[in-house]
Design an enzyme around this catalytic site. Sequence first.
Site, mmCIF file in Angstrom:
data_model
loop_
_atom_site.group_PDB
_atom_site.id
_atom_site.type_symbol
_atom_site.label_atom_id
_atom_site.label_comp_id
_atom_site.label_asym_id
_atom_site.label_seq_id
_atom_site.Cartn_x
_atom_site.Cartn_y
_atom_site.Cartn_z
ATOM 1 N N ASP A 116 0.810 -0.969 -0.058
ATOM 2 C CA ASP A 116 -0.708 0.060 -0.001
ATOM 3 C C ASP A 116 0.877 1.181 -0.407
ATOM 4 O O ASP A 116 0.097 2.434 0.523
ATOM 5 C CB ASP A 116 -1.187 -0.153 1.301
ATOM 6 C CG ASP A 116 -1.480 -1.654 1.729
ATOM 7 O OD1 ASP A 116 -2.428 -1.574 0.295
ATOM 8 O OD2 ASP A 116 -2.350 -1.971 2.862
ATOM 9 N N LYS B 119 2.248 2.318 -5.089
ATOM 10 C CA LYS B 119 3.301 1.819 -5.944
ATOM 11 C C LYS B 119 1.902 1.850 -7.604
ATOM 12 O O LYS B 119 2.521 2.234 -8.510
ATOM 13 C CB LYS B 119 3.171 0.046 -6.033
ATOM 14 C CG LYS B 119 4.174 -0.291 -4.584
ATOM 15 C CD LYS B 119 4.541 -1.285 -4.514
ATOM 16 C CE LYS B 119 3.129 -2.274 -4.288
ATOM 17 N NZ LYS B 119 3.190 -2.111 -3.070
ATOM 18 N N GLY C 224 -3.825 -4.230 -4.312
ATOM 19 C CA GLY C 224 -5.309 -2.998 -5.285
ATOM 20 C C GLY C 224 -4.262 -2.451 -5.368
ATOM 21 O O GLY C 224 -3.951 -1.449 -4.669
ATOM 22 N N HIS C 225 -3.689 -1.442 -6.578
ATOM 23 C CA HIS C 225 -2.975 -1.199 -7.420
ATOM 24 C C HIS C 225 -4.406 0.120 -7.944
ATOM 25 O O HIS C 225 -5.103 0.370 -9.155
ATOM 26 C CB HIS C 225 -1.972 -1.358 -8.350
ATOM 27 C CG HIS C 225 -0.708 -2.190 -7.731
ATOM 28 N ND1 HIS C 225 -0.511 -2.400 -8.483
ATOM 29 C CD2 HIS C 225 -1.105 -2.461 -6.215
ATOM 30 C CE1 HIS C 225 0.621 -3.368 -7.329
ATOM 31 N NE2 HIS C 225 -0.097 -3.107 -6.515
ATOM 32 N N GLN D 186 2.250 -6.127 -3.007
ATOM 33 C CA GLN D 186 2.607 -6.150 -1.575
ATOM 34 C C GLN D 186 4.186 -5.295 -1.263
ATOM 35 O O GLN D 186 4.358 -4.409 -2.239
ATOM 36 C CB GLN D 186 2.397 -7.750 -1.480
ATOM 37 C CG GLN D 186 0.802 -7.653 -1.085
ATOM 38 C CD GLN D 186 0.809 -8.437 -2.242
ATOM 39 O OE1 GLN D 186 1.507 -9.204 -2.911
ATOM 40 N NE2 GLN D 186 -0.572 -8.305 -3.082
HETATM 41 P P1 IMP Z 1 -2.537 -12.530 1.765
HETATM 42 O O1 IMP Z 1 -1.412 -12.190 0.722
HETATM 43 O O2 IMP Z 1 -4.283 -12.419 1.225
HETATM 44 O O3 IMP Z 1 -3.122 -13.551 1.678
HETATM 45 O O4 IMP Z 1 -2.672 -12.453 3.378
HETATM 46 C C1 IMP Z 1 -1.402 -11.899 3.626
HETATM 47 C C2 IMP Z 1 -0.784 -10.733 4.805
HETATM 48 O O5 IMP Z 1 -0.723 -9.332 3.278
HETATM 49 C C3 IMP Z 1 -2.209 -10.146 5.514
HETATM 50 O O6 IMP Z 1 -1.685 -9.356 5.912
HETATM 51 C C4 IMP Z 1 -2.591 -8.676 4.019
HETATM 52 O O7 IMP Z 1 -3.395 -7.928 4.562
HETATM 53 C C5 IMP Z 1 -1.020 -8.438 3.349
HETATM 54 N N1 IMP Z 1 -1.887 -8.029 1.855
HETATM 55 C C6 IMP Z 1 -1.737 -8.934 1.318
HETATM 56 N N2 IMP Z 1 -2.191 -8.388 -0.355
HETATM 57 C C7 IMP Z 1 -1.622 -6.626 0.337
HETATM 58 C C8 IMP Z 1 -1.359 -5.915 -0.263
HETATM 59 O O8 IMP Z 1 -2.032 -4.771 -1.637
HETATM 60 N N3 IMP Z 1 -1.402 -4.735 0.489
HETATM 61 C C9 IMP Z 1 -1.402 -5.072 1.756
HETATM 62 N N4 IMP Z 1 -1.027 -5.748 2.679
HETATM 63 C C10 IMP Z 1 -1.304 -7.323 1.873
#
Ligand code: IMP
Length: 422
Positions: free
Chosen positions: A13, A16, A40-41, A222
């Site tokens: 977040d 990017k 989510g970009h 991420q």
């Molecule tokens: P997962 O990727 O859904 O398995 O989530 C694992 C961890 O990564 C959790 O803490 C999510 O909130 C975090 N996470 C996954 N995708 C994002 C992102 O695009 N932005 C911020 N945190 C993310």
Amino acid sequence: MAADVIIGAQWGDEGKGKIVDALSEKYDVIVRYQGGNNAGHTVIIGKEKFILHLLPSGIFHKNKINIIGNGVVIDVNGLVTEINELKSKGIKISPKNLIISENANIVLSCHKQIDIAREGKKKIGTTGRGIGPAYIDKYARIGIRMRDIFDDDILKEKIKETLFEKNFILKNLYNYSEITEEEIYNEIVNHRKFLKPFITDVVYEINNLFKKGKKILFEGAQGVLLDVDFGTYPYVTSSNPSVGGVLTGSGIDYKALKRVFGVSKAYQTRVGNGPFPSEMDEQTAEKTRQRGGEFGATTGRPRRCGWLDLVALKYACILNGITDLIITKLDVLSIFNEVKAVTHYIYKGKKTDKFISDSYELSKCIPVFKTFKGWKTDLSNIKKYKDLPLNVKKYLEFIKKFIGVKISFVSTGPERNQILKV
Ligand code: IMP
């Protein structure tokens, strides 16, 4: 000839999407190499706000090739919906400007169910998009890949194989209902015709484009601190957002890589559970959250807010060979009289400047802050770096010196043009 990388240098977040969109002008090819629609970009163009989950953020520019690499896990329904939504808003998407690796693994509804069921037992705070379980199948060698969906016999065989253990887990461990092979088949089969023209061998495509002198930009999803190998394990995602993921997630020749842009907010946020040494008290966090719109672009969850953690940022730079820093959301801090940043931790009674990626140990670290004078100035209309308030420049100068990496751009608002070259 060069390929550059944009990665999140924090817990995701960092903004990017906006940066990739802004820098895309200079590139011919934009590539997503890991993650899935947990990302989510956000890209704001004029009055319109777009949130991309799977498509590379170069999709809004004409004459760019967008690639989804083998390292991405694809929710086919999510992808088709995203493409159609953008098309309905006038964005042109065709196999001419979007190609998808035939080796990318697919996220199925059973992955989402297991993701959600597991969260009931061990709370990571995932996005619930089935990302972890889909990567588990990839490494267990029972994943369904894009190339598998076009032959009925292969697809049915693969579905049988992937459901074999999952239904046992869902029914016996979590008391969920079983999923039929037919349900999974139907999730995929309706999208086959639509997706077929986009699917290709990305290894040849991307290396040919590179050899032809095309400029390639890799778009991380991420952030480094969520990397399954280098992040705050176990509170991480299941892929490698770090620069290493570029090679395994796209097949590009390693010699292509040149600059690595690390994107960091001027403060710190995190969604989901896990240690967060620089986390603000709830009142300050709430002010930051409201001012910065700190709510998940994918899940809408309120993000946890904290001060910039320079120990973590330096770690991200060392780990990824970051050549250029991009500091975003400076405007958000304009509300504070004072701004803080973490320069050290106290761990087991001793001062340390090393980041500790193990979650348990990191949770025991006490942050040591440096305080800066705030700038209390609206930055949104400033067009040149030199016109930024002195206190902003002092803050940025400290970051640059502390980390030992130059800052190339700063961002002062959500709009496409609110980006200043340093
Ligand atoms: P997962 O990727 O859904 O398995 O989530 C694992 C961890 O990564 C959790 O803490 C999510 O909130 C975090 N996470 C996954 N995708 C994002 C992102 O695009 N932005 C911020 N945190 C993310």
